[in-house]
Design a protein around this motif. Structure first.
Motif, short mmCIF file in Angstrom:
data_model
loop_
_atom_site.label_atom_id
_atom_site.label_comp_id
_atom_site.label_asym_id
_atom_site.label_seq_id
_atom_site.Cartn_x
_atom_site.Cartn_y
_atom_site.Cartn_z
N ARG A 1 2.48 -63.75 11.01
CA ARG A 1 2.53 -64.58 9.79
C ARG A 1 3.95 -65.08 9.53
O ARG A 1 4.16 -66.21 9.14
CB ARG A 1 2.00 -63.77 8.60
CG ARG A 1 2.00 -64.53 7.28
CD ARG A 1 1.01 -65.66 7.32
NE ARG A 1 1.07 -66.50 6.13
CZ ARG A 1 1.89 -67.56 5.99
NH1 ARG A 1 2.72 -67.89 6.96
NH2 ARG A 1 1.86 -68.30 4.89
N VAL A 2 4.91 -64.18 9.76
CA VAL A 2 6.31 -64.52 9.47
C VAL A 2 6.88 -65.46 10.53
O VAL A 2 7.48 -66.48 10.19
CB VAL A 2 7.17 -63.22 9.38
CG1 VAL A 2 8.65 -63.57 9.24
CG2 VAL A 2 6.70 -62.38 8.20
N ASP B 1 -4.36 -56.36 13.34
CA ASP B 1 -3.93 -56.35 11.94
C ASP B 1 -2.45 -55.96 11.81
O ASP B 1 -1.74 -56.48 10.95
CB ASP B 1 -4.79 -55.37 11.12
CG ASP B 1 -6.14 -55.98 10.76
OD1 ASP B 1 -6.29 -57.20 10.94
OD2 ASP B 1 -7.02 -55.23 10.31
N VAL B 2 -2.03 -55.02 12.64
CA VAL B 2 -0.62 -54.61 12.63
C VAL B 2 0.26 -55.79 13.06
O VAL B 2 1.34 -56.02 12.50
CB VAL B 2 -0.40 -53.39 13.56
CG1 VAL B 2 1.08 -53.04 13.68
CG2 VAL B 2 -1.18 -52.18 13.05
N TYR C 1 -0.43 -58.88 12.70
CA TYR C 1 -0.59 -60.04 11.84
C TYR C 1 0.67 -60.31 11.00
O TYR C 1 1.03 -61.46 10.75
CB TYR C 1 -1.82 -59.86 10.94
CG TYR C 1 -2.32 -61.13 10.30
CD1 TYR C 1 -1.75 -62.37 10.57
CD2 TYR C 1 -3.39 -61.09 9.41
CE1 TYR C 1 -2.23 -63.53 9.99
CE2 TYR C 1 -3.87 -62.25 8.82
CZ TYR C 1 -3.28 -63.45 9.11
OH TYR C 1 -3.74 -64.60 8.52
N GLY C 2 1.34 -59.23 10.57
CA GLY C 2 2.56 -59.39 9.76
C GLY C 2 3.62 -60.20 10.49
O GLY C 2 4.03 -61.28 10.02
N TYR D 1 -6.32 -59.35 4.63
CA TYR D 1 -6.71 -57.96 4.34
C TYR D 1 -7.54 -57.89 3.05
O TYR D 1 -8.50 -57.12 2.97
CB TYR D 1 -5.46 -57.07 4.18
CG TYR D 1 -4.50 -57.10 5.34
CD1 TYR D 1 -4.95 -57.23 6.66
CD2 TYR D 1 -3.12 -57.00 5.14
CE1 TYR D 1 -4.06 -57.25 7.72
CE2 TYR D 1 -2.23 -57.02 6.20
CZ TYR D 1 -2.70 -57.16 7.48
OH TYR D 1 -1.82 -57.18 8.52
N PRO E 1 4.56 -59.27 4.52
CA PRO E 1 5.06 -58.51 5.68
C PRO E 1 6.58 -58.49 5.80
O PRO E 1 7.13 -57.55 6.37
CB PRO E 1 4.43 -59.24 6.88
CG PRO E 1 4.06 -60.58 6.39
CD PRO E 1 3.78 -60.45 4.93
N ILE F 1 0.04 -62.39 3.17
CA ILE F 1 -1.19 -62.32 3.97
C ILE F 1 -2.36 -62.07 3.02
O ILE F 1 -2.32 -61.15 2.20
CB ILE F 1 -1.09 -61.20 5.02
CG1 ILE F 1 -0.05 -61.58 6.09
CG2 ILE F 1 -2.44 -60.95 5.68
CD1 ILE F 1 0.15 -60.54 7.16
#
Lengths: 155, 113
Positions: free
Chosen positions: A74-75, A67-68, A70-71, B63, B42, B60
């Motif tokens: 995603r970018v 999850d950490v 994922y940011g 979550y 993000p 995102i």
């Protein structure tokens, strides 16, 4: 820092893969664990019930680290997949994301099934739940590995 | 394990199975219907209730869908004791397998573009 988290995520995933595969194969073994006769026979010769708590912890840790990541994914990576129209690879990740969530929601039932007194009915459920969880973990690890080869997070 | 402990453990396993399946179905329904209560951006490290301008970068949604699943799953924990005892253990893997199949079928379009 992101590369360090990625390495931790990988290590946790590999630990999880080993543990869940051991447990799933051991759960299909008939009879109690005996002294193994060879390499193939020794693989499932473990006490599967001892693995459940460690597997739950490893799954949650792997998911949290994912999850950490994922940011940045995603970018950097997902944007690249869209720009280069690599739809199939995006599909591989979308499925990974969803099955990882399904695995997470399955964890409490999985843990309680392994802690309950064994009966004919819940032995079958244990086997199948562990096998399904193993399939999810195998898919997620392979998909993550291939996507990281395509474009690594943090690079 | 005493008989009472065994019954309590069986009931909690039943509740966990129902909670897990409710969570999976709610998660799948949320993402298939694009029901996203909040977004995380993000690039700027911000949470927002709604979609934002492109200047904040991509959002995102995962979550939020997990939270929807988690909240729906909590409802399953309220299952009465006598009903929880009747939940077949096989429902855990059978239900999960069906939801996985539905999700995989829903995402198949990525491979045919």
């Amino acid at each position: 820092m992101i590369i360090f988290i990625l390495l931790l995520h990988n290590l946790a995933a590999i630990f999880l893969l080993g543990a869940i595969t051991h447990q799933a194969t051991a759960s299909w073994r008939s009879g109690p664990a005996r002294r193994p006769q060879g390499l193939a026979a020794s693989f499932p010769a473990v006490r599967a019930e001892l693995y459940a708590t460690a597997i739950v912890c490893a799954y949650v840790l792997t998911l949290l680290l994912g999850d950490v990541l994922y940011g940045p994914y995603r970018v950097d990576v997902k944007t690249m997949l869209f720009e280069t129209q690599q739809w199939a690879w995006n599909g591989v990740f979308e499925i990974k994301e969803h099955v990882a969530a399904i695995g997470l929601f399955l964890l409490p039932a999985y843990w309680l099934l392994w802690r309950a007194t064994p009966s004919a009915q819940n032995m079958r459920a244990r086997r199948c739940v562990s096998t399904l969880l193993a399939a999810i973990v195998w898919y997620a690890l392979l998909a993550g590995h291939m996507l990281n080869n395509l474009k690594g997070v943090g690079f | 394990m005493t008989s009472t402990q065994h019954t309590t453990a069986t009931a909690w396993a039943g509740r966990a199975i129902v909670a897990g399946l409710l969570a999976m179905v709610a998660y799948a329904a949320a993402y298939m219907n694009n029901f996203t209560p909040f977004y995380y951006f993000p690039l700027v490290g911000e949470f927002h209730w709604h979609k934002q301008a492109e200047s904040l970068g991509p959002g995102i949604t995962f979550y939020a869908w997990c939270c929807v699943g988690g909240i729906a799953g909590c409802a399953g924990l309220l299952l009465p004791h006598r009903w929880a005892l009747r939940v077949p253990p096989d429902l855990a893997w059978l239900g999960s397998l069906i939801v996985t199949g539905v999700v995989a079928a829903h995402e198949a379009h990525w491979f045919f573009q």
